[in-house]
Design a protein around this motif. Structure first.
Motif, PDB file in Angstrom:
ATOM      1  N   SER A  41       0.245  -1.140  -0.104  1.00 55.20           N
ATOM      2  CA  SER A  41       0.312   0.040   0.555  1.00 55.20           C
ATOM      3  C   SER A  41       0.654   0.923  -0.411  1.00 55.20           C
ATOM      4  CB  SER A  41      -0.659  -0.061   1.697  1.00 55.20           C
ATOM      5  OG  SER A  41      -1.792  -1.014   1.773  1.00 55.20           O
ATOM      6  N   TRP A  42       0.217   1.759  -0.292  1.00 57.26           N
ATOM      7  CA  TRP A  42       0.991   3.737  -0.623  1.00 57.26           C
ATOM      8  C   TRP A  42       0.929   4.411   0.525  1.00 57.26           C
ATOM      9  CZ3 TRP A  42       0.087   5.335  -6.395  1.00 57.26           C
ATOM     10  CH2 TRP A  42       0.204   4.552  -6.908  1.00 57.26           C
ATOM     11  N   THR A  43       1.324   5.206   0.858  1.00 58.22           N
ATOM     12  CA  THR A  43       1.926   6.240   1.756  1.00 58.22           C
ATOM     13  C   THR A  43       2.341   7.372   1.388  1.00 58.22           C
ATOM     14  OG1 THR A  43       4.064   5.730   3.228  1.00 58.22           O
ATOM     15  CG2 THR A  43       1.873   4.347   3.731  1.00 58.22           C
ATOM     16  N   ASP A  44       2.159   8.913   2.000  1.00 55.46           N
ATOM     17  CA  ASP A  44       2.437   9.954   1.656  1.00 55.46           C
ATOM     18  C   ASP A  44       3.906  10.146   2.465  1.00 55.46           C
ATOM     19  OD1 ASP A  44       0.673  10.658   3.368  1.00 55.46           O
ATOM     20  OD2 ASP A  44       0.110  12.914   2.685  1.00 55.46           O
ATOM     21  N   GLU A  45       4.510  10.850   1.927  1.00 56.47           N
ATOM     22  CA  GLU A  45       6.193  11.058   2.975  1.00 56.47           C
ATOM     23  C   GLU A  45       6.605  12.324   2.467  1.00 56.47           C
ATOM     24  OE1 GLU A  45       6.923   9.392   5.381  1.00 56.47           O
ATOM     25  OE2 GLU A  45       5.669   6.294   4.781  1.00 56.47           O
ATOM     26  N   ASN A  46       7.430  12.820   3.522  1.00 58.82           N
ATOM     27  CA  ASN A  46       8.491  14.162   3.392  1.00 58.82           C
ATOM     28  C   ASN A  46       9.696  13.855   2.395  1.00 58.82           C
ATOM     29  OD1 ASN A  46      10.345  16.109   3.697  1.00 58.82           O
ATOM     30  ND2 ASN A  46       9.052  16.675   6.004  1.00 58.82           N
TER      31      ASN A  46
END
Length: 305
Positions: A24-29
């Protein structure tokens, strides 16, 4: 992963794959240090066919059994193709590059610029002949006759100025440049290298240049001027690859391509390309009717970590 993306801290603008959550995808810095995945849109898997065929027969075989005759995009693929043979063959073999002497086109490609049939206007003078295998650009002499020539030669050139405030339609630049250099100049200063799409336009250009001559060793010579007509060699699969690996001059062999200029009985008749395993895979142009083994390719797709 649930709740994603969440732009935590209003600073997560880049995306990562979480293998702990089934990919699954995550948004990150974007400044976070992570492992990463590169993607190659496609690469060619090469197949050496040790059967002697003409270039057209080889093309048909490759299209029926793989994807097409080999297209090569870079030196990495060139080495991959050579390794396919694994030292079992030391001669020449076809690849997909060929020379279509009728593929001329204008630098100015805007369809609205041309009326029906105007793209095909020509004023050749016993040309084109692709005399030494690398004459892919066109110049016009002071009489208005057209000749094909190496794009690396330095000639004066004619620009077309299609801007609304243009004071004249054609501008002759009396500065020697390669064809590409002339094209860049015209596109920066005006609109493009000149298209000559009918007899009226040819006469308009001639009216500008007719009286410009230079004096050399007791004779007057007119200027040769690049115009916008040019062409490229083509790949069997219509790829846009610009990679080349021609055999350079050696004490034992002439530089390639030469269009048979140095082969008795084949002058002007070598329009297809082979790799020479004898010369580390460097390319030569050959008669398309020669019977040679050949390289096919099939496409592979994938990702590499």
């Amino acid at each position: 992963m649930t709740g994603q993306p969440d732009n935590a801290g209003s600073s997560e603008y880049c995306t990562a794959v979480s293998f702990g959550d089934s990919g699954s995808w995550t948004d990150e810095n974007c400044n976070t240090v992570l492992s990463f995945i590169c993607y190659s849109a496609s690469f060619h898997q090469y197949h050496f066919v040790n059967e002697s065929k003409t270039w057209t027969e080889a093309q048909r075989y490759c299209r029926e059994n793989y994807t097409d005759l080999a297209t090569i995009d870079n030196m990495e693929e060139m080495n991959s193709l050579i390794n396919t043979v694994n030292g079992s063959y030391n001669g020449s073999a076809w690849i997909g590059l060929y020379d279509d002497v009728n593929s001329w086109r204008w630098s100015l490609e805007n369809n609205n610029f041309y009326q029906e049939g105007e793209r095909d206007f020509r004023n050749w003078y016993h040309e084109p002949n692709n005399n030494v295998g690398n004459e892919l650009c066109v110049y016009m002499d002071h009489n208005g006759n057209w000749y094909d020539s190496s794009c690396e030669n330095y000639y004066t050139f004619v620009c077309y100025d299609g801007r609304e405030n243009a004071s004249q339609k054609y501008v002759v630049v009396y500065e020697g440049r390669t064809w590409t250099g002339a094209q860049s100049y015209c596109r920066e200063k005006y609109t493009d290298l000149a298209s000559v799409s009918n007899e009226t336009e040819r006469q308009q250009i001639m009216s500008i240049v007719h009286y410009y001559y230079y004096y050399y060793y007791g004779y007057f010579y007119g200027y040769n001027m690049w115009i916008g007509l040019h062409r490229n060699r083509l790949w069997s699969d219509q790829s846009s690859s610009s990679f080349t690996y021609w055999l350079p001059y050696t004490p034992w062999d002439v530089s390639q391509p030469d269009n048979g200029a140095n082969v008795q009985g084949q002058q002007g008749a070598q329009h297809c390309t082979a790799v020479s395993l004898k010369y580390f895979g460097q390319w030569t142009d050959e008669s398309c009717f020669a019977n040679l083994p050949f390289f096919c390719y099939s496409d592979e797709y994938g990702m590499f970590v």
